[in-house]
Design a protein around this motif. Structure first.
Motif, short mmCIF file in Angstrom:
data_model
loop_
_atom_site.label_atom_id
_atom_site.label_comp_id
_atom_site.label_asym_id
_atom_site.label_seq_id
_atom_site.Cartn_x
_atom_site.Cartn_y
_atom_site.Cartn_z
N GLY A 40 -5.27 6.13 -8.94
CA GLY A 40 -4.88 5.18 -7.89
C GLY A 40 -5.20 3.75 -8.26
O GLY A 40 -4.39 2.84 -8.04
N GLN A 41 -6.38 3.54 -8.83
CA GLN A 41 -6.77 2.19 -9.22
C GLN A 41 -5.89 1.65 -10.33
O GLN A 41 -5.50 0.48 -10.32
N ALA A 42 -5.57 2.50 -11.30
CA ALA A 42 -4.73 2.07 -12.42
C ALA A 42 -3.32 1.73 -11.95
O ALA A 42 -2.75 0.71 -12.36
N VAL A 43 -2.77 2.55 -11.08
CA VAL A 43 -1.42 2.29 -10.56
C VAL A 43 -1.40 0.97 -9.77
O VAL A 43 -0.51 0.15 -9.95
N ALA A 44 -2.39 0.75 -8.91
CA ALA A 44 -2.45 -0.48 -8.12
C ALA A 44 -2.60 -1.71 -9.01
O ALA A 44 -1.96 -2.74 -8.78
N LEU A 45 -3.43 -1.60 -10.03
CA LEU A 45 -3.64 -2.72 -10.94
C LEU A 45 -2.37 -3.06 -11.72
O LEU A 45 -1.98 -4.23 -11.82
N TYR A 58 0.44 -15.56 -13.74
CA TYR A 58 0.76 -14.72 -14.90
C TYR A 58 0.07 -13.36 -14.70
O TYR A 58 -0.80 -13.22 -13.83
N PRO A 59 0.46 -12.33 -15.46
CA PRO A 59 -0.07 -10.97 -15.21
C PRO A 59 -1.59 -10.85 -15.21
O PRO A 59 -2.15 -10.15 -14.37
N LEU A 60 -2.29 -11.52 -16.12
CA LEU A 60 -3.74 -11.42 -16.14
C LEU A 60 -4.36 -12.01 -14.88
O LEU A 60 -5.29 -11.43 -14.30
N LEU A 61 -3.85 -13.13 -14.41
CA LEU A 61 -4.35 -13.72 -13.17
C LEU A 61 -4.04 -12.81 -11.98
O LEU A 61 -4.87 -12.65 -11.08
N ALA A 62 -2.87 -12.20 -11.96
CA ALA A 62 -2.51 -11.28 -10.88
C ALA A 62 -3.45 -10.08 -10.87
O ALA A 62 -3.88 -9.63 -9.79
N ALA A 63 -3.79 -9.56 -12.04
CA ALA A 63 -4.74 -8.45 -12.12
C ALA A 63 -6.11 -8.88 -11.64
O ALA A 63 -6.79 -8.15 -10.90
N MET A 64 -6.55 -10.06 -12.03
CA MET A 64 -7.84 -10.58 -11.57
C MET A 64 -7.81 -10.80 -10.05
O MET A 64 -8.81 -10.58 -9.37
N HIS A 65 -6.68 -11.22 -9.53
CA HIS A 65 -6.53 -11.45 -8.10
C HIS A 65 -6.76 -10.16 -7.32
O HIS A 65 -7.51 -10.14 -6.34
N VAL A 66 -6.13 -9.08 -7.76
CA VAL A 66 -6.29 -7.82 -7.03
C VAL A 66 -7.70 -7.25 -7.22
O VAL A 66 -8.28 -6.69 -6.28
N LEU A 67 -8.27 -7.38 -8.41
CA LEU A 67 -9.63 -6.89 -8.63
C LEU A 67 -10.63 -7.66 -7.78
O LEU A 67 -11.51 -7.06 -7.14
N LEU A 68 -10.50 -8.97 -7.74
CA LEU A 68 -11.41 -9.78 -6.93
C LEU A 68 -11.22 -9.49 -5.45
O LEU A 68 -12.19 -9.47 -4.68
N VAL A 72 0.84 -1.20 0.00
CA VAL A 72 0.00 0.00 0.00
C VAL A 72 0.88 1.25 0.00
O VAL A 72 0.60 2.22 -0.72
N ILE A 73 1.93 1.23 0.78
CA ILE A 73 2.85 2.38 0.82
C ILE A 73 3.54 2.55 -0.53
O ILE A 73 3.66 3.66 -1.05
N ALA A 74 3.97 1.44 -1.15
CA ALA A 74 4.62 1.52 -2.46
C ALA A 74 3.67 2.05 -3.53
O ALA A 74 4.05 2.90 -4.35
N VAL A 75 2.42 1.60 -3.51
CA VAL A 75 1.43 2.08 -4.48
C VAL A 75 1.14 3.56 -4.24
O VAL A 75 0.98 4.34 -5.20
N ALA A 76 1.08 3.99 -3.00
CA ALA A 76 0.84 5.40 -2.69
C ALA A 76 1.97 6.28 -3.22
O ALA A 76 1.72 7.34 -3.80
N ILE A 77 3.21 5.82 -3.06
CA ILE A 77 4.35 6.59 -3.57
C ILE A 77 4.32 6.65 -5.09
O ILE A 77 4.53 7.71 -5.69
N LEU A 78 4.04 5.52 -5.73
CA LEU A 78 3.95 5.50 -7.20
C LEU A 78 2.79 6.36 -7.70
O LEU A 78 2.92 7.03 -8.74
N THR A 79 1.68 6.35 -6.98
CA THR A 79 0.53 7.18 -7.36
C THR A 79 0.87 8.65 -7.23
O THR A 79 0.49 9.46 -8.10
N THR A 115 0.37 -4.57 -9.33
CA THR A 115 0.13 -5.97 -8.98
C THR A 115 0.31 -6.89 -10.17
O THR A 115 0.89 -7.97 -10.05
N ALA A 116 -0.18 -6.47 -11.33
CA ALA A 116 -0.09 -7.33 -12.52
C ALA A 116 1.36 -7.63 -12.87
O ALA A 116 1.70 -8.77 -13.20
N PHE A 117 2.22 -6.64 -12.78
CA PHE A 117 3.60 -6.86 -13.20
C PHE A 117 4.53 -7.34 -12.10
O PHE A 117 5.61 -7.86 -12.39
N THR A 118 4.14 -7.20 -10.83
CA THR A 118 5.01 -7.74 -9.77
C THR A 118 4.55 -9.13 -9.36
O THR A 118 5.33 -10.07 -9.35
#
Length: 163
Positions: free
Chosen positions: A73-78, A111-121, A40-47, A81-84
């Motif tokens: 914020g949502q785009a940065v978090a997505l 894989y990235p799509l599953l990671a993105a689905m994981h954070v969205l879910l 959360v802190i990393a996403v906040a800094i990136l945002t 997560t997808a790429f890490t």
């Protein structure tokens, strides 16, 4: 690729059994909460950095780029997560700091799509069922959350995976 991961799916059903390999799931729940805080802190800094970039882009585009603030914020978090989580380490930086790694039920890395689905879910289930999402891990033998069960993922100790 290790010998465990090269076998057919039917032979791997007990590969992540918490009774046979308890070291994979020891302390996962607590370390996962700390990993979430780090992320959360990393996403906040990136945002914040992306927000500064969009501010200057807005000046050059006569305010057109400022529309990106609505979902920044949502785009940065997505993307984070997808790429890490969906990358070669199968873990976000927070998860790596806490010694955790995610795998699919049969041992493959996400894989990235599953990671993105994981954070969205996660965010959708957390918004709808706040206490129940976290309470599921108290009754799950592999300490999985609701979205982990739905997607067939496991979060485990990275050291236990290498042993």
């Amino acid at each position: 690729m290790s010998a465990d991961l090269a076998t057919p799916h039917a032979d791997r059903r007990d590969m992540f059994d918490p009774l046979a390999r308890p070291e994979l799931f020891e302390g996962v729940r607590t370390r996962r909460m700390f990993a979430f805080c780090i992320d959360v802190i990393a996403v906040a800094i990136l945002t914040l950095m992306a927000g500064i970039l969009i501010f200057f882009l807005g000046i050059f585009t006569l305010g057109l780029a400022w529309f990106f603030y609505a979902f920044l914020g949502q785009a940065v978090a997505l993307i984070y997560t997808a790429f890490t989580l969906g990358g070669p380490n199968a873990a976000t930086p927070g998860m790596r700091a806490m010694g955790l790694e995610m795998r699919l039920w049969y041992g493959a890395k996400p894989y990235p799509l599953l990671a993105a689905m994981h954070v969205l879910l996660f965010w959708f289930s957390f918004a709808l069922l706040t206490p129940l999402v976290l309470a599921v891990s108290l009754f799950s033998d592999r300490k999985r959350l609701l979205h982990d069960i739905v997607l067939g993922t496991l979060v485990m100790n990275a050291e236990g995976l290498r042993a």
